[in-house]
Design an enzyme around this catalytic site. Structure first.
Site, short mmCIF file in Angstrom:
data_model
loop_
_atom_site.label_atom_id
_atom_site.label_comp_id
_atom_site.label_asym_id
_atom_site.label_seq_id
_atom_site.Cartn_x
_atom_site.Cartn_y
_atom_site.Cartn_z
N GLU A 100 -29.24 75.44 -44.36
CA GLU A 100 -30.33 76.42 -44.37
C GLU A 100 -30.50 76.87 -45.64
O GLU A 100 -29.51 76.65 -46.63
CB GLU A 100 -29.42 77.88 -43.70
CG GLU A 100 -30.09 78.98 -43.87
CD GLU A 100 -31.36 79.13 -42.97
OE1 GLU A 100 -32.42 78.21 -43.13
OE2 GLU A 100 -31.91 80.15 -42.28
N ASP A 101 -31.55 77.33 -46.06
CA ASP A 101 -32.32 77.38 -47.27
C ASP A 101 -31.67 78.78 -48.07
O ASP A 101 -31.27 78.75 -49.07
CB ASP A 101 -33.69 77.60 -47.57
CG ASP A 101 -34.24 78.70 -46.20
OD1 ASP A 101 -33.51 79.32 -45.61
OD2 ASP A 101 -35.43 78.75 -46.41
N ASP A 104 -29.79 85.93 -45.89
CA ASP A 104 -30.01 87.06 -46.39
C ASP A 104 -29.34 88.19 -45.51
O ASP A 104 -28.02 88.34 -45.79
CB ASP A 104 -31.65 87.27 -46.05
CG ASP A 104 -32.23 88.60 -46.88
OD1 ASP A 104 -32.38 88.77 -48.04
OD2 ASP A 104 -32.33 89.57 -46.22
N LYS A 132 -27.07 85.91 -50.27
CA LYS A 132 -27.30 87.09 -50.82
C LYS A 132 -26.21 88.10 -50.20
O LYS A 132 -26.30 88.69 -49.14
CB LYS A 132 -28.57 87.87 -50.60
CG LYS A 132 -29.78 87.14 -51.21
CD LYS A 132 -31.01 87.72 -50.49
CE LYS A 132 -32.09 87.17 -51.21
NZ LYS A 132 -33.33 87.88 -50.46
N PHE A 153 -36.06 88.94 -54.28
CA PHE A 153 -36.69 88.05 -53.38
C PHE A 153 -37.12 86.72 -54.29
O PHE A 153 -37.28 86.63 -55.33
CB PHE A 153 -38.14 88.54 -53.03
CG PHE A 153 -38.89 87.59 -52.26
CD1 PHE A 153 -38.69 87.46 -50.82
CD2 PHE A 153 -40.02 86.90 -52.60
CE1 PHE A 153 -39.35 86.71 -49.87
CE2 PHE A 153 -40.90 86.07 -51.76
CZ PHE A 153 -40.25 86.00 -50.42
P1 5GP Z 1 -31.65 86.45 -42.73
O1 5GP Z 1 -31.94 86.04 -41.01
O2 5GP Z 1 -30.40 85.88 -43.07
O3 5GP Z 1 -31.86 87.82 -43.06
O4 5GP Z 1 -33.02 85.66 -43.29
C1 5GP Z 1 -32.90 84.50 -43.29
C2 5GP Z 1 -34.18 83.69 -43.37
O5 5GP Z 1 -35.21 84.85 -44.09
C3 5GP Z 1 -34.32 82.65 -44.43
O6 5GP Z 1 -34.09 81.48 -43.75
C4 5GP Z 1 -35.65 82.66 -45.24
O7 5GP Z 1 -36.39 81.93 -44.36
C5 5GP Z 1 -35.93 84.25 -45.07
N1 5GP Z 1 -35.57 84.80 -46.47
C6 5GP Z 1 -34.58 85.59 -46.72
N2 5GP Z 1 -34.47 86.10 -47.92
C7 5GP Z 1 -35.46 85.36 -48.58
C8 5GP Z 1 -36.02 85.42 -50.02
O8 5GP Z 1 -35.53 85.91 -50.85
N3 5GP Z 1 -37.11 84.42 -50.19
C9 5GP Z 1 -37.71 83.85 -49.22
N4 5GP Z 1 -38.49 82.98 -49.54
N5 5GP Z 1 -37.30 83.85 -47.72
C10 5GP Z 1 -36.18 84.75 -47.57
MG MG Z 2 -34.92 79.87 -43.10
#
Ligand code: 5GP
Ligand code: MG
Length: 176
Positions: A100-101, A104, A132, A153
């Site tokens: 995963e990239d 969050d 994070k 971000f």
């Molecule tokens: P989560 O489900 O963990 O809240 O969100 C995961 C997804 O939200 C990541 O795979 C990504 O696509 C997006 N995301 C969360 N934080 C960031 C950020 O700081 N920058 C970007 N570009 N995408 C984010």
């Molecule tokens: Mg993603």
């Protein structure tokens, strides 16, 4: 500094720092799974660059496939969980590593992990490029983490701002 659409971003991690971290992560994965022919499952779109670099750092037999499960638009996590699409492989009894990239709130990964576990893999691990910890909203264990970052971000290295900015070799953080 770079500009993506209407926002300015400053460099947070350089290409060489990222590549150095990936080399170490590949060694950690090899120590755990080097003799187990793991299957990597990279989450599109954001993880495609990280997955390509991580895969090329593996010097043992492994496979990769890609899934999509997007729940993010613009700069706010919607928390909306969408369906898993594209899994073209039987993962039963396989040693699986999700790539995963960024994690969050963790909800995307939590949900994906749950869906994959229903298919009875031999083991399931998570490798993410950035994490994070202060944003995490669910009990999620990450096995391999590239960089821990604060609640800001990020763009670059596969991460986008409304679709743009993925192509940068470094990772950037919102400047204002
Ligand atoms: P989560 O489900 O963990 O809240 O969100 C995961 C997804 O939200 C990541 O795979 C990504 O696509 C997006 N995301 C969360 N934080 C960031 C950020 O700081 N920058 C970007 N570009 N995408 C984010
Ligand atoms: Mg993603």
């Amino acid at each position: 500094m770079i500009q993506v659409l209407d926002k300015h971003f400053r460099k947070l991690f350089s290409e060489s720092e990222i590549q150095e971290r990936i080399t170490k992560m590949a060694a950690e994965i090899k120590a755990d799974l080097g003799d187990k022919s793991p299957l990597f499952i990279a989450v599109l779109n954001g993880a495609f660059i990280f997955a390509a670099d991580l895969m090329r750092a593996m010097d043992f037999p492994c496979e990769i496939t890609f899934v999509k499960q997007s729940s993010y638009q613009g700069m706010d996590s919607s928390g909306k969980i969408t369906q898993l699409i594209g899994l073209d492989r039987d993962i039963k009894d396989r040693h699986v590593v999700i790539i995963e990239d960024i994690v969050d709130s963790g909800l995307t990964m939590y949900h994906l992990r749950d869906q994959l576990l229903q298919q009875n893999p031999a083991s399931l691990r998570i490798a993410c490029c950035t994490f994070k910890p202060d944003a995490l909203k669910c009990p999620l264990k990450l096995d391999y983490v590239g960089f821990e970052v604060s609640n800001l971000f990020l763009v670059g290295y596969g991460l986008d701002y409304d679709g743009y900015g993925r192509q940068y070799k470094d990772i950037y953080v919102l400047a204002e």
